[in-house]
Motif scaffolding. Structure first.
Motif, mmCIF file in Angstrom:
data_model
loop_
_atom_site.group_PDB
_atom_site.id
_atom_site.type_symbol
_atom_site.label_atom_id
_atom_site.label_comp_id
_atom_site.label_asym_id
_atom_site.label_seq_id
_atom_site.Cartn_x
_atom_site.Cartn_y
_atom_site.Cartn_z
ATOM 1 N N UNK A 1 -1.182 109.734 56.903
ATOM 2 C CA UNK A 1 -1.578 109.547 55.504
ATOM 3 C C UNK A 1 -0.419 109.044 54.661
ATOM 4 N N UNK A 2 0.778 109.580 54.927
ATOM 5 C CA UNK A 2 1.951 109.135 54.167
ATOM 6 C C UNK A 2 2.179 107.649 54.400
ATOM 7 N N UNK A 3 2.100 107.240 55.669
ATOM 8 C CA UNK A 3 2.307 105.828 56.001
ATOM 9 C C UNK A 3 1.248 104.976 55.317
ATOM 10 N N UNK A 4 0.000 105.400 55.435
ATOM 11 C CA UNK A 4 -1.092 104.627 54.862
ATOM 12 C C UNK A 4 -0.956 104.543 53.342
ATOM 13 N N UNK A 5 -0.522 105.626 52.714
ATOM 14 C CA UNK A 5 -0.363 105.612 51.257
ATOM 15 C C UNK A 5 0.738 104.648 50.854
ATOM 16 N N UNK A 6 1.843 104.671 51.584
ATOM 17 C CA UNK A 6 2.960 103.794 51.223
ATOM 18 C C UNK A 6 2.559 102.328 51.322
ATOM 19 N N UNK A 7 1.978 101.967 52.482
ATOM 20 C CA UNK A 7 1.557 100.580 52.641
ATOM 21 C C UNK A 7 0.447 100.256 51.640
ATOM 22 N N UNK A 8 -0.355 101.275 51.298
ATOM 23 C CA UNK A 8 -1.423 101.084 50.320
ATOM 24 C C UNK A 8 -0.889 100.714 48.942
ATOM 25 N N UNK A 9 0.240 101.300 48.558
ATOM 26 C CA UNK A 9 0.820 100.966 47.249
ATOM 27 C C UNK A 9 1.189 99.485 47.215
ATOM 28 N N UNK A 10 1.774 99.002 48.313
ATOM 29 C CA UNK A 10 2.113 97.577 48.376
ATOM 30 C C UNK A 10 0.860 96.731 48.198
ATOM 31 N N UNK A 11 -0.197 97.105 48.921
ATOM 32 C CA UNK A 11 -1.454 96.362 48.814
ATOM 33 C C UNK A 11 -2.031 96.424 47.409
ATOM 34 N N UNK A 12 -1.961 97.620 46.796
ATOM 35 C CA UNK A 12 -2.544 97.780 45.459
ATOM 36 C C UNK A 12 -1.784 96.948 44.432
ATOM 37 N N UNK A 13 -0.461 96.854 44.599
ATOM 38 C CA UNK A 13 0.319 96.035 43.659
ATOM 39 C C UNK A 13 -0.082 94.567 43.794
ATOM 40 N N UNK A 14 -0.260 94.123 45.047
ATOM 41 C CA UNK A 14 -0.709 92.745 45.270
ATOM 42 C C UNK A 14 -2.086 92.517 44.641
ATOM 43 N N UNK A 15 -2.996 93.480 44.847
ATOM 44 C CA UNK A 15 -4.347 93.327 44.308
ATOM 45 C C UNK A 15 -4.321 93.299 42.785
ATOM 46 N N UNK A 16 -3.537 94.217 42.199
ATOM 47 C CA UNK A 16 -3.443 94.243 40.740
ATOM 48 C C UNK A 16 -2.920 92.905 40.229
ATOM 49 N N UNK A 17 -1.905 92.374 40.902
ATOM 50 C CA UNK A 17 -1.324 91.129 40.402
ATOM 51 C C UNK A 17 -2.345 89.998 40.479
ATOM 52 N N UNK A 18 -3.137 89.982 41.565
ATOM 53 C CA UNK A 18 -4.139 88.925 41.695
ATOM 54 C C UNK A 18 -5.208 89.060 40.619
ATOM 55 N N UNK A 19 -5.683 90.288 40.401
ATOM 56 C CA UNK A 19 -6.716 90.506 39.376
ATOM 57 C C UNK A 19 -6.199 90.135 37.992
ATOM 58 N N UNK A 20 -4.975 90.581 37.686
ATOM 59 C CA UNK A 20 -4.428 90.307 36.366
ATOM 60 C C UNK A 20 -4.145 88.824 36.203
#
Lengths: 306, 320
Positions: free
Chosen positions: A222-241
């Motif tokens: 879960x820790x690994x998935x959360x960390x990589x998830x933050x990277x993905x979420x930042x990318x997604x946020x940047x694309x949406x914005x």
């Protein structure tokens, strides 16, 4: 499989040895420390967090102060990254944007990890029709074109809600199925282990079994998935914005600072307006991915013997 | 095998139905409708009501959904409200550029990704491995829209090597092979930009697969037999390391038709990605429904192909 610490000590004692046992945390740190990429990622990430948190103190100008006599100035001593279309200081906005982008990434993952862990745990532990329904809903969400789903959800949320909260919620809500699958898989294998059987035999209820006994055993992935998830979420946020559907100006985010680069004039003639935020997204995501990879290598039980 | 396929297809029907229901509900939950989005200042409320009546938007939601579902089963995707054309025609018109970019970038990713991944694994912990691993990570960390903008700024505007947007040069009336070359020239940048991300994830996959395989007993046996390193790597190890790649390819299928919304937006390519984006912005319900159904069908199909492909390349796995 590694023996529990206590067993190792006892066996050692029976054979007349004093056994030094490395704790889980020590093993982790010993391996993580050796990973230069992960350490570099950590350093960069800490730096980014520091300048974002410290933005109000280190930013040279006011975030939203628009000086209409100084529009789109190229970088100068007073404005190291120039000024934007309405004369705001670009470096200041870049620093504040880091707060928003990093925060959206972290909170979005907190949302998706919470929903995904809860649903995945219930699905894996309870099984049967509950499992079936939860995982079919996950399948449905995973079969959507992600960005279309995000855009639709972003336009449903009432405009009264601040756009960065909306963006966190939307990204978090569409990202839980991956987490649920992961946790469910962990639980399916944990369910067959003796300690779970023992716990149940001793009369532990479902809540206690899930939260006290099984979840702590699934923390590493879960820790690994959360960390990589933050990277993905930042990318997604940047694309949406970037598309104008995520964080809304005047609130700056790294993504929405690039929106104006869609016009030819800004793209071709004013690179200081859009290149820096683009680099920030890239550097932040890369650093977090490096940390995530390092965590995975250090926590992955399959690599125990190296 | 045939029963397996039939069972999987049957299992996917409730998921597909669920997707259409959810899409319908979400689309209706968005504020506004196709006609308010037209933003024609001269239009009266009475006109709007009449238009809604013609488009069948005044019926209760469940009736609207049912009508849509029935006509879908009859093979009719309906009329797009904002384009004023049949949905099927609009999709057919936009399929080619999207699929070309999708397949092109997938091929770039496959070829270079496998190459980099293998080299990385064979030379593990050397300088070249570090360069490729960090490079692959950079590939998956870079936002595609930023790479697209950089490509336009430096390769198109700066060096003038490629056109910056659109699919054809305006006013170009070239004879047969040249008009296609012109389109291909327009597709180079978007394909490359998408390919970079693809190379990154493929190289990471292949590297870890190769590292797994290279430590297996049969590779040691091959070495003990005195086979050359080349034969061991490319004939024995690579084949097995590529098995998971088959899965990855299957899972990339929906992406090929789903269209790269952002990339198409940055390069102004009139493809499916840009279309689905416009469909949502314009609240064009039939077009939104068709886009999601197309994508969902491709997802289901891609998953099925991934599983079948896996069984095909790895005889140890059987489905029954």
């Amino acid at each position: 499989m590694a023996l529990p610490e206590q067993d190792v000590r006892e066996i050692g004692a029976l054979q007349g040895h004093r056994v030094e046992v490395e704790t889980w945390g020590r093993i982790f740190w010993r391996r993580f420390r050796r990973n230069r990429q992960a350490l570099a990622g950590c350093a960069v990430l800490l730096f980014l967090i520091a300048i974002s948190v410290g933005a109000p103190w280190i930013a040279p100008h006011d975030r939203d102060y628009a000086d209409l006599t100084k529009i789109e100035l190229p970088p100068s001593r007073e404005h190291p990254l120039g000024t934007d279309q309405i004369g705001r200081d670009n470096l200041t906005r870049l620093l504040y944007a880091g707060r928003i982008s990093l925060l959206v990434g972290v909170v979005a993952v907190a949302v998706s990890i919470s929903i995904g862990t809860l649903l995945g745990a219930v699905a894996g532990y309870v099984g049967g029709w509950v499992d079936n329904i939860i995982m079919r809903v996950a399948d449905i969400i995973l079969s959507f074109p992600l960005l279309v789903l995000l855009i639709v959800l972003a336009s449903i949320i009432p405009p009264a809600i601040p756009s960065h909260y909306a963006t966190m919620a939307v990204i978090g809500f569409v990202s839980w199925p991956g987490v649920a699958r992961l946790v469910r898989g962990e639980f399916l294998s944990l369910r067959e282990r003796e300690f779970v059987e023992a716990g149940r035999a001793m009369g532990a209820g479902t809540n206690r079994m899930i939260f006290r006994h099984m979840l702590p055993n699934s923390v590493a992935p879960l820790i690994v998935s959360a960390t990589l998830g933050v990277a993905g979420a930042i990318l997604t946020e940047s694309a949406l914005s970037f598309l104008g559907l995520g964080v809304q100006p005047p609130l700056p985010s790294w993504g929405n600072m690039l929106t104006d680069a869609l016009t030819w004039r800004v793209l071709a003639m004013k690179p200081w307006l859009w290149v820096p935020p683009g680099i920030m997204i890239f550097v932040a995501v890369m650093a977090i991915n490096m940390v995530g990879d390092g965590l995975r290598d250090a926590l992955d039980p399959r690599l125990k013997n190296d | 095998m045939a029963t397996y396929v039939v069972r999987r297809v049957l299992q996917s029907i409730p998921i597909l139905l669920g997707i259409t229901v959810l899409t319908f509900l979400l689309a209706k939950a968005m504020p506004g409708d196709p006609f308010t989005m037209l933003l024609n200042p001269g239009i009266t409320e009475a006109d709007l009501e009449r238009l809604r009546g013609i488009a069948g938007l005044k019926a209760p939601p469940h009736v609207q959904y049912w009508r849509w579902l029935v006509s879908l089963l009859q093979g009719n995707l309906g009329m797009s409200i904002s384009f004023n054309q049949p949905v099927a025609t609009i999709i057919a018109d936009r399929l080619a550029p999207t699929v070309a970019i999708g397949i092109g970038s997938l091929l770039i990713g496959l070829i270079l990704g496998v190459l980099f991944g293998v080299i990385s694994a064979v030379r593990k912990y050397t300088l070249i491995d570090t360069v490729f691993t960090v490079g692959a990570l950079a590939g998956i960390s870079a936002p595609t829209f930023f790479m697209g903008l950089l490509a336009i700024k430096y390769l198109s505007i700066g060096l003038g090597w490629f056109p910056s947007s659109n699919l054809v040069t305006p006013g170009l009336n070239a004879p047969f092979p040249y008009n296609y070359l012109d389109v291909a020239h327009h597709l180079v940048l978007p394909t490359m930009v998408l390919g970079v991300a693809s190379i990154g994830s493929m190289a990471r996959y292949v590297r870890s697969g190769m590292l797994d395989v290279l430590s297996q007993d049969y590779v040691r046996t091959a070495r003990a037999k005195g086979l050359s390193e080349r034969v061991i790597v490319y004939r024995h190890a690579l084949r097995n390391a590529l098995i998971p790649v088959v899965t990855l390819l299957g899972l990339s299928l929906p992406g090929v038709v789903g269209g790269a919304i952002i990339t198409e937006q940055v390069f102004s390519i009139p493809g499916l990605g840009r279309m689905s984006y416009l469909a949502v912005l314009r609240r064009d319900y039939p077009l939104i429904m068709a886009t999601t159904v197309l994508f969902a069908v491709m997802t289901v199909l891609g998953n099925l192909l991934a599983d079948l492909g896996y069984a095909w390349v790895d005889p140890r796995i059987r489905y029954d």
